[in-house]
Design a protein around this motif. Structure first.
Motif, mmCIF file in Angstrom:
data_model
loop_
_atom_site.group_PDB
_atom_site.id
_atom_site.type_symbol
_atom_site.label_atom_id
_atom_site.label_comp_id
_atom_site.label_asym_id
_atom_site.label_seq_id
_atom_site.Cartn_x
_atom_site.Cartn_y
_atom_site.Cartn_z
ATOM 1 N N GLY A 55 25.117 79.346 59.907
ATOM 2 C CA GLY A 55 25.653 78.201 59.189
ATOM 3 C C GLY A 55 24.985 77.945 57.856
ATOM 4 N N SER A 56 23.940 78.682 57.526
ATOM 5 C CA SER A 56 23.242 78.465 56.257
ATOM 6 C C SER A 56 23.748 79.455 55.210
ATOM 7 N N ASN A 57 23.531 79.095 53.963
ATOM 8 C CA ASN A 57 23.884 79.987 52.850
ATOM 9 C C ASN A 57 22.637 80.621 52.246
ATOM 10 N N TYR A 170 24.129 72.650 67.578
ATOM 11 C CA TYR A 170 24.841 73.915 67.435
ATOM 12 C C TYR A 170 26.305 73.758 67.813
ATOM 13 N N ALA A 171 26.577 73.085 68.925
ATOM 14 C CA ALA A 171 27.950 72.925 69.385
ATOM 15 C C ALA A 171 28.792 72.135 68.383
ATOM 16 N N ALA A 172 28.162 71.216 67.672
ATOM 17 C CA ALA A 172 28.884 70.395 66.700
ATOM 18 C C ALA A 172 29.083 71.096 65.362
ATOM 19 N N GLY A 173 28.347 72.203 65.127
ATOM 20 C CA GLY A 173 28.538 72.930 63.876
ATOM 21 C C GLY A 173 27.269 73.387 63.204
ATOM 22 N N GLY A 174 26.118 73.016 63.739
ATOM 23 C CA GLY A 174 24.858 73.458 63.165
ATOM 24 C C GLY A 174 24.269 72.459 62.196
ATOM 25 N N VAL A 175 22.961 72.533 62.006
ATOM 26 C CA VAL A 175 22.252 71.585 61.143
ATOM 27 C C VAL A 175 22.809 71.551 59.719
ATOM 28 N N PRO A 176 23.124 72.709 59.073
ATOM 29 C CA PRO A 176 23.655 72.646 57.709
ATOM 30 C C PRO A 176 24.959 71.876 57.589
ATOM 31 N N ALA A 177 25.702 71.726 58.690
ATOM 32 C CA ALA A 177 26.991 71.033 58.635
ATOM 33 C C ALA A 177 26.856 69.527 58.830
ATOM 34 N N GLY A 179 26.635 65.818 58.254
ATOM 35 C CA GLY A 179 27.053 65.024 57.102
ATOM 36 C C GLY A 179 28.360 65.464 56.499
ATOM 37 N N THR A 180 28.903 66.577 56.973
ATOM 38 C CA THR A 180 30.193 67.055 56.474
ATOM 39 C C THR A 180 31.297 66.672 57.458
ATOM 40 N N PRO A 181 32.562 66.640 57.001
ATOM 41 C CA PRO A 181 33.661 66.295 57.912
ATOM 42 C C PRO A 181 33.832 67.285 59.056
ATOM 43 N N GLU A 182 33.385 68.521 58.868
ATOM 44 C CA GLU A 182 33.557 69.536 59.904
ATOM 45 C C GLU A 182 32.592 69.368 61.069
ATOM 46 N N TYR A 183 31.492 68.640 60.827
ATOM 47 C CA TYR A 183 30.478 68.491 61.872
ATOM 48 C C TYR A 183 31.042 67.675 63.030
ATOM 49 N N PRO A 366 29.727 82.799 66.334
ATOM 50 C CA PRO A 366 29.741 81.478 65.695
ATOM 51 C C PRO A 366 28.719 80.550 66.320
ATOM 52 N N ILE A 367 28.104 79.720 65.519
ATOM 53 C CA ILE A 367 27.044 78.858 66.017
ATOM 54 C C ILE A 367 27.554 77.897 67.077
ATOM 55 N N GLU A 368 28.847 77.512 66.965
ATOM 56 C CA GLU A 368 29.412 76.604 67.964
ATOM 57 C C GLU A 368 29.504 77.282 69.328
ATOM 58 N N VAL A 369 29.833 78.582 69.319
ATOM 59 C CA VAL A 369 29.896 79.342 70.564
ATOM 60 C C VAL A 369 28.497 79.441 71.164
ATOM 61 N N LEU A 370 27.533 79.763 70.338
ATOM 62 C CA LEU A 370 26.156 79.836 70.823
ATOM 63 C C LEU A 370 25.708 78.483 71.365
ATOM 64 N N GLY A 371 26.168 77.402 70.738
ATOM 65 C CA GLY A 371 25.803 76.064 71.186
ATOM 66 C C GLY A 371 26.192 75.808 72.633
ATOM 67 N N GLY A 372 27.380 76.290 73.029
ATOM 68 C CA GLY A 372 27.798 76.121 74.416
ATOM 69 C C GLY A 372 26.837 76.795 75.372
ATOM 70 N N GLY A 373 26.413 78.020 75.032
ATOM 71 C CA GLY A 373 25.458 78.730 75.889
ATOM 72 C C GLY A 373 24.102 78.074 75.906
ATOM 73 N N VAL A 374 23.666 77.575 74.746
ATOM 74 C CA VAL A 374 22.350 76.944 74.642
ATOM 75 C C VAL A 374 22.300 75.646 75.452
ATOM 76 N N ILE A 375 23.393 74.879 75.423
ATOM 77 C CA ILE A 375 23.446 73.641 76.204
ATOM 78 C C ILE A 375 23.205 73.944 77.680
#
Length: 478
Positions: A55-57, A170-177, A179-183, A366-375
């Protein structure tokens, strides 16, 4: 149930038995599948905390590929130390080594927001902690008294509590996201929920390897879902694959050397916890696979291998290694005690670690997919801690020790700003929450040997003093 086609019952209980190669190799790969996701996840989380993860640039994002590669390579090398042994190093048992979650609460604040520059101090700490861990092998039998289930259960619970926030982010979109509408969008959460539901379905409604590899298969299902919904494209996958080298060797001191008191102290203190975890896993292997108690030589050898494997990993940019408990359960399930089966799995891990293309595919998850496993994984860490605490005799003395340790440890973790005026070393160690909780519990357990009177706790418990006695015998039951 043991597969008697692999060997006789006596052979299956023998760590030195070598099954036919065409059966040993699949059984070894099965061990790798059971621990694969857990092994590479710490590298992904540390990179994310440092600022060059999913999720980072960050221009340093390719460094994540190296960290994943080293996680696989040195898990394999550390496992070989356990199975093949090197003099007194290694237990000569089927013990699978992998990257430890226990050190994450120490590693995250060490690298937070520092990028690749934060890795020099971290890996110097890994090396120092590994050397110290190895030295514990000479005294491990004499320090176990200081770490009863009250302490170890608290520590494992705190590890999980320190990390569950990562899974939600991670499930919500990752730390870089943030504050953004996608989070926190429905699409992001849907990918994480696919992983969770598939994992739970396999865990509860299947048996054998499907159940053991539920998290891995859940991530694969989430990966396919991400491709179907456009969260991930085939072009991105093929691009990552083509840009990665087909073979690469590890680089010693790739990130340099930096001595940090917080890193060295933190890793050395956490080595106690990791060493005790290994003792438990060695005992679990011998009981579940061979029906006997572990010997002192096996326990010491396993601890030596833990420490040396961790120190070697730090030299090349990999994280602390420890024995993996899920593989202990797999041995009990298959009934195959052969250490040479695990050796086959270790060789497979080493091959994967030398082929960056494997890591290149992993980093496209995708970080969101990894988030499900991490949870799921970090929730299971909390559950494991609670399970360990069920062995505690919950008298009032132990309740007070647990209450004070948890309150201070969790409180400092949730409100790190309360220590803003502390020196950097103390602040990093204390805001992990894990170390202060463990140290308080250890000290209080050693200096408060007497039971407290009922009136000493009732007035502060709000009528919730509890009457649990765990599974230990109590004087009232004698």
């Amino acid at each position: 149930m043991a597969d008697t086609s692999i060997g006789t019952p006596a052979q299956l209980r023998d760590p030195n038995y070598t099954p036919p190669l065409h059966k040993a190799v699949p059984l070894g790969i099965q061990h790798v599948l059971a621990m694969f996701v857990s092994n590479v996840t710490p590298a992904i989380i540390v990179a994310g905390a440092a600022g060059f993860g999913f999720g980072s640039n960050s221009p340093d994002f390719p460094e994540l590929l190296y960290l994943i590669q080293m996680s696989m390579l040195f898990a394999g090398i550390a496992t070989l130390l356990q199975t093949i042994t090197l003099g007194p190093v290694g237990a000569a048992l089927p013990i699978v080594q992998g990257t430890s979650f226990a050190f994450l609460p120490i590693m995250i604040p060490l690298v937070a927001g520092k990028g690749v520059d934060g890795l020099a101090a971290l890996f110097t700490g890994v090396i120092s902690g590994g050397i110290f861990h190895g030295l514990l092998g000479t005294v491990i039998g004499r320090i176990r008294f200081a770490l009863p289930p009250l302490v170890t259960g608290l520590v494992v619970t705190m590890i999980g509590l320190a990390l569950v926030k990562v899974g939600i982010q991670y499930a919500a979109g990752g730390v870089p996201a943030i504050g953004t509408p996608e989070y926190g969008s429905l699409l992001n959460w849907s990918a994480a929920l696919v992983v969770i539901f598939v994992t739970l379905g396999l865990k509860f409604f299947t048996r054998g390897m499907l159940s053991v590899s539920a998290v891995l298969l859940g991530l694969i299902a989430g990966y396919i879902y991400a491709l179907m919904t456009g969260m991930l494209t085939l072009e991105a996958v093929s691009g990552s694959w083509s840009q990665a080298a087909g073979f690469a060797l590890p680089q010693p001191f790739k990130y340099g050397v930096e001595f940090s008191a917080a890193a060295i102290i933190g890793f050395c203190l956490m080595s106690f916890v990791s060493a005790v975890e290994t003792v438990g896993d060695v005992s679990g292997v011998t009981k579940g696979g061979a029906g006997r108690e572990a010997t002192e030589e096996e326990i010491a050898g396993a601890t030596y291998a833990d420490g040396i494997g961790t120190a070697m990993a730090g030299f090349f940019g990999a994280f602390p290694n420890t024995s993996f408990s899920q593989n202990v359960g797999l041995i009990a399930m298959t009934g195959v005690m052969s250490r040479h089966v695990v050796t086959c799995g270790a060789i497979f891990l080493i091959v994967c670690g030398l082929v960056p293309k494997v890591g290149a595919v992993i980093r496209t998850v995708p970080i969101e997919v990894l988030g499900g496993g991490v949870i799921v994984m970090f929730g299971m860490v909390v559950a494991a801690g609670v399970s360990m605490l069920s062995d505690v005799d919950w008298n009032r003395r132990n309740m007070v020790i647990f209450a004070i340790s948890l309150s201070i440890g969790l409180g400092l973790q949730l409100e790190p700003g309360a220590l803003q005026h502390m020196p950097d070393t103390a602040r990093i160690l204390l805001t992990s929450g894990l170390l202060p909780a463990a140290l308080i519990a250890i000290v209080l357990n050693l200096v408060l040997p007497q039971e407290l009177a009922g009136e000493a706790t009732e007035e502060v418990s709000g009528g919730l003093s509890g009457h649990g006695r765990g599974s230990l015998p109590h004087e009232d039951q004698a």
